[in-house]
Write a protein that holds these residues in place. Structure first.
Motif, mmCIF file in Angstrom:
data_model
loop_
_atom_site.group_PDB
_atom_site.id
_atom_site.type_symbol
_atom_site.label_atom_id
_atom_site.label_comp_id
_atom_site.label_asym_id
_atom_site.label_seq_id
_atom_site.Cartn_x
_atom_site.Cartn_y
_atom_site.Cartn_z
ATOM 1 N N GLY A 463 0.611 -1.338 -0.133
ATOM 2 C CA GLY A 463 -0.091 0.094 -0.090
ATOM 3 C C GLY A 463 0.803 1.325 0.097
ATOM 4 O O GLY A 463 1.912 1.317 -0.806
ATOM 5 N N GLU A 464 0.579 1.952 0.924
ATOM 6 C CA GLU A 464 1.452 3.252 1.067
ATOM 7 C C GLU A 464 2.494 3.287 1.938
ATOM 8 O O GLU A 464 3.366 4.084 2.340
ATOM 9 C CB GLU A 464 0.503 4.529 1.433
ATOM 10 C CG GLU A 464 -0.279 4.971 0.394
ATOM 11 C CD GLU A 464 -0.066 5.596 -0.773
ATOM 12 O OE1 GLU A 464 1.076 6.178 -0.615
ATOM 13 O OE2 GLU A 464 -0.460 5.044 -2.013
ATOM 14 N N ARG A 465 2.759 1.916 2.717
ATOM 15 C CA ARG A 465 4.093 1.961 3.588
ATOM 16 C C ARG A 465 5.053 0.930 3.074
ATOM 17 O O ARG A 465 4.519 -0.012 2.288
ATOM 18 C CB ARG A 465 3.471 1.599 5.090
ATOM 19 C CG ARG A 465 2.786 0.334 4.959
ATOM 20 C CD ARG A 465 2.106 -0.025 6.270
ATOM 21 N NE ARG A 465 1.428 -1.426 6.555
ATOM 22 C CZ ARG A 465 1.902 -2.185 7.045
ATOM 23 N NH1 ARG A 465 3.041 -2.128 7.598
ATOM 24 N NH2 ARG A 465 1.329 -3.510 6.882
ATOM 25 N N GLN A 466 6.141 0.801 3.601
ATOM 26 C CA GLN A 466 7.039 -0.197 3.310
ATOM 27 C C GLN A 466 7.388 -0.917 4.537
ATOM 28 O O GLN A 466 7.541 -0.284 5.850
ATOM 29 C CB GLN A 466 8.215 0.704 2.761
ATOM 30 C CG GLN A 466 8.328 1.230 1.481
ATOM 31 C CD GLN A 466 9.790 1.503 0.931
ATOM 32 O OE1 GLN A 466 10.678 1.358 1.407
ATOM 33 N NE2 GLN A 466 9.537 2.206 -0.351
ATOM 34 N N VAL A 467 7.726 -2.048 4.431
ATOM 35 C CA VAL A 467 7.851 -3.222 5.327
ATOM 36 C C VAL A 467 9.321 -3.633 5.240
ATOM 37 O O VAL A 467 9.757 -3.806 3.853
ATOM 38 C CB VAL A 467 7.081 -4.293 5.411
ATOM 39 C CG1 VAL A 467 7.380 -5.228 6.311
ATOM 40 C CG2 VAL A 467 5.454 -3.888 5.511
ATOM 41 N N ILE A 468 10.223 -3.436 6.215
ATOM 42 C CA ILE A 468 11.506 -4.021 6.107
ATOM 43 C C ILE A 468 11.237 -5.516 6.264
ATOM 44 O O ILE A 468 11.162 -6.219 7.427
ATOM 45 C CB ILE A 468 12.600 -3.436 7.334
ATOM 46 C CG1 ILE A 468 12.303 -1.945 7.078
ATOM 47 C CG2 ILE A 468 13.829 -3.982 7.319
ATOM 48 C CD1 ILE A 468 12.961 -1.450 5.886
ATOM 49 N N PRO A 469 11.679 -6.443 5.265
ATOM 50 C CA PRO A 469 11.456 -7.789 5.207
ATOM 51 C C PRO A 469 12.616 -8.490 6.202
ATOM 52 O O PRO A 469 13.504 -8.251 6.288
ATOM 53 C CB PRO A 469 11.578 -8.144 3.875
ATOM 54 C CG PRO A 469 12.735 -7.234 3.093
ATOM 55 C CD PRO A 469 12.372 -6.059 4.187
ATOM 56 N N HIS A 470 12.227 -9.702 6.772
ATOM 57 C CA HIS A 470 13.318 -10.468 7.518
ATOM 58 C C HIS A 470 12.562 -12.027 7.123
ATOM 59 O O HIS A 470 11.649 -12.270 6.377
ATOM 60 C CB HIS A 470 13.187 -10.475 9.123
ATOM 61 C CG HIS A 470 11.587 -10.132 9.621
ATOM 62 N ND1 HIS A 470 10.871 -10.994 10.098
ATOM 63 C CD2 HIS A 470 11.207 -9.007 9.871
ATOM 64 C CE1 HIS A 470 9.760 -10.464 10.281
ATOM 65 N NE2 HIS A 470 9.996 -9.039 10.549
ATOM 66 N N GLY A 471 13.235 -12.844 7.791
ATOM 67 C CA GLY A 471 13.104 -14.258 7.047
ATOM 68 C C GLY A 471 11.576 -14.754 7.099
ATOM 69 O O GLY A 471 11.095 -15.480 6.346
ATOM 70 N N ASP A 472 10.765 -14.369 8.418
ATOM 71 C CA ASP A 472 9.408 -14.801 8.306
ATOM 72 C C ASP A 472 8.481 -13.941 7.963
ATOM 73 O O ASP A 472 7.357 -13.778 8.310
ATOM 74 C CB ASP A 472 9.355 -15.402 10.081
ATOM 75 C CG ASP A 472 9.365 -14.128 10.929
ATOM 76 O OD1 ASP A 472 9.834 -13.061 10.494
ATOM 77 O OD2 ASP A 472 9.388 -14.175 12.106
ATOM 78 N N THR A 473 8.736 -12.994 7.315
ATOM 79 C CA THR A 473 7.907 -11.860 6.573
ATOM 80 C C THR A 473 6.937 -12.769 5.551
ATOM 81 O O THR A 473 7.631 -13.145 4.823
ATOM 82 C CB THR A 473 8.453 -10.790 6.043
ATOM 83 O OG1 THR A 473 9.507 -10.021 7.073
ATOM 84 C CG2 THR A 473 7.528 -9.781 5.535
ATOM 85 N N LEU A 474 5.807 -12.509 5.894
ATOM 86 C CA LEU A 474 4.783 -13.175 4.938
ATOM 87 C C LEU A 474 4.422 -12.289 3.602
ATOM 88 O O LEU A 474 4.208 -11.064 3.958
ATOM 89 C CB LEU A 474 3.401 -13.621 5.640
ATOM 90 C CG LEU A 474 2.405 -14.448 4.983
ATOM 91 C CD1 LEU A 474 3.145 -15.940 4.855
ATOM 92 C CD2 LEU A 474 1.018 -14.264 5.554
#
Length: 505
Positions: A463-474
């Motif tokens: 959407g309008e935000r960013q997620v910093i991914p890690h191993g268990d990010t879905l």
């Protein structure tokens, strides 16, 4: 205050204004060049011996174009595959040699009456202008790509006076990604370019076709039939166009002299049917205004189908965009007149089907139904056809897909390039990959996949935000993966991750 998008739009407007002027002059020269050529053929009919110097002139022009293509192969054809390759990182070229050679070569080739379109070359002209502006402003990476994409949208917008469809074509067919920075830059460029073009050519839509009345629901069965009809012939066009270069290879001419073939073959066409010369804009308008009888329509289709593939297969600077639309219009007339003859359709709906068929034929061949629907809507200048256009476009798209057809420009790009192996330039670049419904990645964690060693997943836009991914990010459908890689490695990583983001079938 974040001025990132404001700056991108400002640069897009700059590119659009420059591209609007260049492409409008390009379009103007082609239109008046075609009128001059048709006048020459009229003089030859009055004074037959003039055909000899005209043959000499045609051979000289073909040789000049051949030498231009030989020195700068990236001006061959429409230029859309080259732009798509640039944005994907699969090829690159110097902007100025391509810009002036494509400009001059397009005027000489398309303006001579060959069955080539101005729209593909206009897209490449706009893209090279975007590349040039990026170079002058010292923009690299994603900023450079956004200006190239914006210039491409501006080029098509000036050629067709269709800024919305031009923007959609770039993100749907050329860039394959609805990146916010890309579509905002492209839309700004397309609007600015369209403003310039309207000042050159006026406010009347490029394909303004008056029609009797809106199609009633009782005729929607014929829309399905038209879509199937267009899909079959679209698949045929794809195959003939893609195999034509191999047929030219069987000639004993050097490849850079292949242009002699269409330049010589167009002479008898010009003498017999001068009104059929060129990309097909006038052909569409004439058929819509005064639809010929069924046998004449079939003859026109065969002539334009064969000679447009011969013209494009020679490698001369010129596109297939408008020729595809003209062939679609003719097929629409053929289908409609056949239904009228069978008593399954009133005569006054023939014009409607000519309009619908342009969108359907392009949607099938280009595998870009959204662009096809909006393009014809903008070019014709009415919203009343949206539903029929959608039905025909989706049907033709599905038929070509079931037959195994690939997007024509993507298939042409594959013939130009080979996937690159990993390299290292030391300069980092960002790539974006959307996750669609049904993707292999959907519903899985980041750690579930083996990512290319030459890449790093640095963020997921949701959407309008960013997620910093890690191993268990879905990962979810609708997410956009943001990947960091070496600039010279973009094409290799792109191919590798495309397999991960593929949709299950």
């Amino acid at each position: 205050m974040d001025l990132t998008r404001f700056g991108a739009i400002g640069r897009g407007v700059l590119v659009g204004l420059i591209a609007g002027v260049v492409v409008s002059v390009f379009r103007f020269c082609i239109e008046y060049g075609l009128k001059l050529v048709q006048w020459v053929y009229g003089q030859i009919l009055v004074t037959p011996w003039l055909v000899l110097p005209w043959i000499v002139v045609s051979v000289v022009v073909a040789v000049i174009l051949g030498l231009m293509v030989k020195h700068e192969p990236d001006i061959k054809g429409s230029g859309i595959p080259q732009v798509e390759g640039q944005l994907a990182g699969e090829l690159d070229y110097a902007w100025w040699p391509v810009l002036w050679r494509k400009f001059v070569g397009g005027i000489l080739g398309i303006g001579s009456g060959l069955f080539l379109g101005r729209e593909g070359p206009s897209i490449q002209l706009g893209a090279t202008i975007g590349q040039g502006v990026a170079e002058k402003l010292h923009r690299k990476g994603a900023d450079r790509r956004s200006l190239i994409a914006g210039g491409a949208a501006a080029g098509l917008s000036a050629a067709f006076n269709a800024p919305i469809a031009s923007t959609l074509f770039i993100v749907e067919e050329v860039y394959h990604n609805f990146s916010p920075i890309i579509w905002t830059t492209a839309l700004a460029s397309a609007i600015a370019s369209n403003f310039i073009s309207l000042n050159f050519f006026g406010l009347v839509p490029v394909l303004h076709i008056p029609y009797g009345q809106t199609l009633p629901l009782s005729q929607y069965g014929n829309l399905i039939g038209l879509g199937v009809f267009l899909g079959v012939f679209g698949y045929l066009y794809q195959n003939v166009t893609l195999t034509m270069p191999s047929w030219y290879a069987k000639l004993r001419l050097p490849s850079w002299l292949d242009g002699l073939i269409p330049f010589l073959l167009v002479i008898p066409i010009g003498l017999l049917w001068p009104q059929l010369l060129g990309g097909g804009n006038a052909v569409i308008l004439n058929i819509a205004a005064h639809t010929p009888v069924l046998t004449a329509l079939i003859g026109i289709f065969v002539l334009r189908f064969v000679f447009s593939t011969i013209s494009y297969g020679s490698g001369l600077p010129g596109g297939i965009f408008l020729p595809i639309l003209s062939l679609g219009a003719i097929l629409g007339g053929i289908y409609a007149e056949t239904m009228v003859a069978l008593g399954w359709m009133p005569q006054h709906f023939v014009t409607n089907f000519i309009i619908f068929a342009m969108a359907g034929y392009f949607a099938g061949i280009g595998k870009a139904p959204f662009t096809a629907i909006l393009l014809i809507t903008e070019m014709v200048g009415t919203l009343h056809h949206l539903m029929p256009l959608a039905v025909v476009s989706m049907t033709a798209y599905l038929v070509v897909d079931l037959l195994g057809g690939a997007p024509i420009y993507e298939a042409l790009l594959e013939k130009l390039t080979q996937p690159k192996l990993p390299e290292h330039s030391g300069i980092q670049d960002r790539l974006e990959f959307p996750i669609f419904e049904g993707s292999v990645l959907e519903g899985h964690q980041v750690r579930d996949f083996k990512w290319p060693q030459e890449s790093l997943l640095i963020a997921i836009r949701r959407g309008e935000r960013q997620v910093i991914p890690h191993g268990d990010t879905l990962m979810r459908a609708g997410d956009t993966l943001i990947v960091l890689t070496d600039r010279s490695n973009r094409a290799w990583v792109h191919h590798a991750i495309d397999h991960l983001t593929a949709v299950n079938t």
